[in-house]
Scaffold this motif. Structure first.
Motif, mmCIF file in Angstrom:
data_model
loop_
_atom_site.group_PDB
_atom_site.id
_atom_site.type_symbol
_atom_site.label_atom_id
_atom_site.label_comp_id
_atom_site.label_asym_id
_atom_site.label_seq_id
_atom_site.Cartn_x
_atom_site.Cartn_y
_atom_site.Cartn_z
ATOM 1 N N THR A 57 -0.282 55.214 -19.537
ATOM 2 C CA THR A 57 -0.622 55.982 -18.348
ATOM 3 C C THR A 57 -1.971 55.572 -17.780
ATOM 4 O O THR A 57 -2.702 56.388 -17.245
ATOM 5 N N GLU A 58 -2.306 54.294 -17.908
ATOM 6 C CA GLU A 58 -3.530 53.826 -17.286
ATOM 7 C C GLU A 58 -3.390 53.924 -15.770
ATOM 8 O O GLU A 58 -2.327 53.697 -15.205
ATOM 9 N N THR A 59 -4.453 54.289 -15.104
ATOM 10 C CA THR A 59 -4.398 54.472 -13.660
ATOM 11 C C THR A 59 -4.579 53.137 -12.956
ATOM 12 O O THR A 59 -5.574 52.452 -13.149
ATOM 13 N N ILE A 71 9.072 59.393 -16.699
ATOM 14 C CA ILE A 71 8.970 58.491 -15.550
ATOM 15 C C ILE A 71 8.130 59.133 -14.453
ATOM 16 O O ILE A 71 7.249 58.498 -13.862
ATOM 17 N N GLY A 72 8.401 60.418 -14.175
ATOM 18 C CA GLY A 72 7.633 61.123 -13.151
ATOM 19 C C GLY A 72 6.158 61.181 -13.472
ATOM 20 O O GLY A 72 5.300 60.933 -12.608
ATOM 21 N N ASP A 73 5.834 61.510 -14.731
ATOM 22 C CA ASP A 73 4.427 61.567 -15.140
ATOM 23 C C ASP A 73 3.763 60.206 -15.014
ATOM 24 O O ASP A 73 2.611 60.082 -14.579
ATOM 25 N N HIS A 74 4.502 59.167 -15.397
ATOM 26 C CA HIS A 74 3.946 57.813 -15.333
ATOM 27 C C HIS A 74 3.646 57.406 -13.889
ATOM 28 O O HIS A 74 2.577 56.864 -13.599
ATOM 29 N N LEU A 75 4.581 57.671 -12.997
ATOM 30 C CA LEU A 75 4.379 57.321 -11.591
ATOM 31 C C LEU A 75 3.185 58.068 -11.004
ATOM 32 O O LEU A 75 2.374 57.499 -10.269
ATOM 33 N N LYS A 135 0.539 59.365 -12.588
ATOM 34 C CA LYS A 135 -0.754 59.017 -13.181
ATOM 35 C C LYS A 135 -1.156 57.567 -12.916
ATOM 36 O O LYS A 135 -2.348 57.247 -12.924
ATOM 37 N N SER A 136 -0.169 56.708 -12.709
ATOM 38 C CA SER A 136 -0.459 55.283 -12.631
ATOM 39 C C SER A 136 -0.546 54.725 -11.224
ATOM 40 O O SER A 136 -1.073 53.639 -11.020
ATOM 41 N N PHE A 137 -0.012 55.449 -10.230
ATOM 42 C CA PHE A 137 0.020 54.925 -8.876
ATOM 43 C C PHE A 137 -0.424 55.978 -7.875
ATOM 44 O O PHE A 137 -0.385 57.181 -8.152
ATOM 45 N N GLU A 138 -0.816 55.532 -6.720
ATOM 46 C CA GLU A 138 -1.201 56.443 -5.649
ATOM 47 C C GLU A 138 0.019 57.244 -5.196
ATOM 48 O O GLU A 138 1.096 56.690 -4.996
ATOM 49 N N TYR A 139 -0.163 58.554 -5.016
ATOM 50 C CA TYR A 139 0.977 59.427 -4.708
ATOM 51 C C TYR A 139 1.725 58.999 -3.459
ATOM 52 O O TYR A 139 2.949 58.909 -3.450
#
Length: 307
Positions: free
Chosen positions: A161-163, A249-253, A255-259
């Protein structure tokens, strides 16, 4: 003209040069997004299929185009179209289910295929390469945290979950495929798949292959819905809890990418999760691997070329 005809026209302009059986359900998913169809994708799929089954009544298509549609989507040849083909002295052959397995056009173009559920294409990319289930079943699966007799695997820490937020309009595929490589390793997917992911990571580390966020979100949406559609209440062999997978998958998206850039992908993940409610469904590792391979082949030329 109804929505099914709109969808068929939309689809045909994109498959007219293809020579292999395509996945109609996935095309219906894609067409629903592009033409703004309001009902569920399976309703559009059923409407398209009904049109193709009575394709002699479909307006604005030549005989060659009608034959090509039936061939591409593995729909049995109707008696009316067969009579037209015979009248025009076409060269063609049918399988035992009356599907066109061979035909040639007036220009000499040859179409030939064996229609099977296990081998389909989407947008010209093969979805189901041959996979040896022993690649998963025989690779020391007990070390992958098998929890019970159903072989349901733990999803804890599957995703990093690195940003890595992006401020532009495209997704750099290197970071995404790096996550796929780690995901495949943690779930002990087949050696062939893991090797493909590693090769793609190496190649992409030296290139700047990108995909527009709009394309990424559209392809992700189609593939995720395909995953949920193919899930089961009871799954034999190594499998994952679908609800937990969607949450991860939702948490990963998030935390890792701009909303804003991942709004479409996050939206369909939430939508499919809400549809499940408290229903427990599972997805086999084999099926999940196939779906990820198909999605990445559509997203990345590098991935598709890594064998």
């Amino acid at each position: 003209m109804d929505s099914s005809e709109d969808a068929i026209r939309f689809i045909y302009t994109r498959i007219k040069d293809f020579k292999n059986p395509e996945h109609l359900e996935m095309w219906a998913e894609w067409a629903k997004i592009q033409i703004g169809y309001k009902k569920p994708a399976h309703a559009l799929y059923n409407a398209i299929l009904r049109r193709l089954q009575k394709i002699e009544k479909l307006r604005g298509f030549t005989l060659k185009e009608k034959a090509h549609l039936l061939f591409t989507f593995s729909v049995p040849l109707s008696l009316a179209i067969a009579e037209e083909l015979n009248k025009e002295n076409w060269t063609y052959d049918l399988d035992e289910k009356q599907r066109i397995k061979f035909f040639t056009t007036e220009e000499g173009v040859v179409y030939k295929a064996i229609h099977t559920k296990s081998e389909k294409w989407f947008k010209g990319v093969k979805l189901n390469d041959k996979q040896n289930t022993s690649d998963i079943d025989g690779c020391g699966i007990e070390t992958a945290r098998v929890q019970d007799d159903s072989h349901q695997m733990d999803l804890h820490d599957v995703f990093d979950t690195e940003t890595i937020p992006e401020q532009n309009e495209s997704e750099n595929l290197h970071q995404w495929i790096l996550q796929i490589e780690k995901f495949a390793n943690k779930l002990q997917m087949s050696e062939e798949f893991q090797t493909k992911a590693k090769k793609a990571v190496v190649v992409l580390s030296e290139t700047d292959e990108i995909v527009p966020y709009r394309d990424f979100n559209d392809i992700f949406r189609v593939c995720l819905r395909s995953i949920t559609r193919d899930s089961q209440r009871i799954e034999h062999g190594p499998s994952l809890n679908l609800q937990k997978l969607l949450m991860q998958i939702g948490d990963h998206l998030e935390k890792s990418f701009e909303y804003e850039s991942m709004r479409g992908a996050m939206g369909v993940t939430l939508e499919e999760s809400e549809k499940l409610g408290e229903e427990v469904r599972k997805i086999s590792i084999n099926t999940l691997q196939t779906k990820i391979d198909a999605m990445m082949s559509l997203l990345s030329k590098t991935w598709a070329e890594c064998v």
